[in-house]
Design a protein around this motif. Sequence first.
Motif, PDB file in Angstrom:
ATOM      1  N   UNK A 228       5.428  43.261  15.579  1.00 48.83           N
ATOM      2  CA  UNK A 228       4.136  42.666  15.922  1.00 48.83           C
ATOM      3  C   UNK A 228       4.094  41.253  15.346  1.00 48.83           C
ATOM      4  N   UNK A 229       3.840  40.279  16.186  1.00 51.57           N
ATOM      5  CA  UNK A 229       3.750  38.893  15.721  1.00 51.57           C
ATOM      6  C   UNK A 229       2.343  38.368  15.989  1.00 51.57           C
ATOM      7  N   UNK A 230       1.928  37.371  15.197  1.00 46.59           N
ATOM      8  CA  UNK A 230       0.624  36.769  15.428  1.00 46.59           C
ATOM      9  C   UNK A 230       0.748  35.653  16.463  1.00 46.59           C
ATOM     10  N   UNK A 231      -0.403  35.110  16.880  1.00 51.12           N
ATOM     11  CA  UNK A 231      -0.395  34.083  17.927  1.00 51.12           C
ATOM     12  C   UNK A 231       0.277  32.791  17.476  1.00 51.12           C
ATOM     13  N   UNK A 232       0.193  32.503  16.181  1.00 53.65           N
ATOM     14  CA  UNK A 232       0.851  31.304  15.662  1.00 53.65           C
ATOM     15  C   UNK A 232       2.365  31.412  15.826  1.00 53.65           C
ATOM     16  N   UNK A 233       2.921  32.584  15.484  1.00 55.98           N
ATOM     17  CA  UNK A 233       4.359  32.798  15.661  1.00 55.98           C
ATOM     18  C   UNK A 233       4.731  32.768  17.139  1.00 55.98           C
ATOM     19  N   UNK A 234       3.873  33.355  17.965  1.00 52.81           N
ATOM     20  CA  UNK A 234       4.131  33.339  19.411  1.00 52.81           C
ATOM     21  C   UNK A 234       4.161  31.909  19.939  1.00 52.81           C
ATOM     22  N   UNK A 235       3.243  31.059  19.460  1.00 52.01           N
ATOM     23  CA  UNK A 235       3.238  29.657  19.879  1.00 52.01           C
ATOM     24  C   UNK A 235       4.538  28.974  19.462  1.00 52.01           C
ATOM     25  N   UNK A 236       5.016  29.275  18.259  1.00 47.67           N
ATOM     26  CA  UNK A 236       6.277  28.690  17.800  1.00 47.67           C
ATOM     27  C   UNK A 236       7.438  29.155  18.672  1.00 47.67           C
TER      28      UNK A 236
END
Length: 364
Positions: A228-236
Amino acid sequence: MSDEDADDDTGSESDAGVSSDGAAAVPVGVKLGSTRTVIALPGEHGTENRIIKTLTCMATYEDALTGEEKILYGEEAAREYPDRVEYMLRSGLPEDADRAEMTKTFFEAIIDEHDIPANSGVVYAIPTIDNPTGLENLQNVIENSSIGLELVESYPESLCGSIPAFGDDLEAIDEIFVAVNMGSTNLEASAYRRGEQLSPFTTGAVTGNEVDRMIANYVEEETQGRVNIDNQTAREYKEEHADFVDFEPFTDIIQQPGGGSHEFTIERSVMDAVNEYLDDAVDELANTFLPELANDYMKVYQLALDRPIAITGGMACIPGIVDEFEERLSAELNRDIDVIAADEPDIAPTIGAQRIAARLVETN
């Protein structure tokens, strides 16, 4: 502090305007974006722009010795205080008095740290959003700041972002064309007739932020719920790996609860999300915006589609998206469409705003 700082009396390549005290006014372009803020002004030698770029976020903390409230902004705030960092323009504009005040504090912190001169002419790029309160708050933040003593003006973000795409000067102002802003918060489109904005369109249904959420969901699916990743990691992930030409699967490592780590590989999640985004963007433009433009301004519609469509915004930075957008929109419209973008679409609105500022300062 920035590695490269412009002197207060630095002008652009053309002759800058002169204020009442005889000093040359500095042309400054500003974009306060929902994800990133970018400021452009002439560099030390006046031949290249100095670019200031940072995340649009802020955190406050208490000095351990004095108890004084201190401010961090940008990447430093996001990295050190992820639990309470504020992204005050997530909707694209400062929605209320509290967010307007935070934005003002954030903007002044950038001005102070980078020594942006008060004796300046400022042009800022504004999003195409039907939000009078938010637009007024943004106007107040910039017009009441400590810069822009020579002048402060605003122009549509999609127009500003198209200027570097069309050439090295202000050629776009004399064009009839369609511009598309692929931003974090909204998908925007407008026609422009020699600088006049026609049939502005915006939707929050197709956004860069939504791509981040999709990537996070698809990563969970692709890893069978193990990651599970957060949106910040997804943006990266999106910014570092999305590529319509040469995407390659990539690996990452997460720490497991209770100790240990888990390495995983992403093969589909990022490109599935950006492909869906592009299909949805083409659908909105082909089946909503362009029919409305044709209904309101048929001749402009016909002339504009014979000229390149300019795309700008953070999503336009994905390698290969210009050609892919061109191919998909051409197929949807059943006619050949040309699409162009600046070399750096995410900072293009600020570059365009700075060029307008240089012209206004020169003629003021």
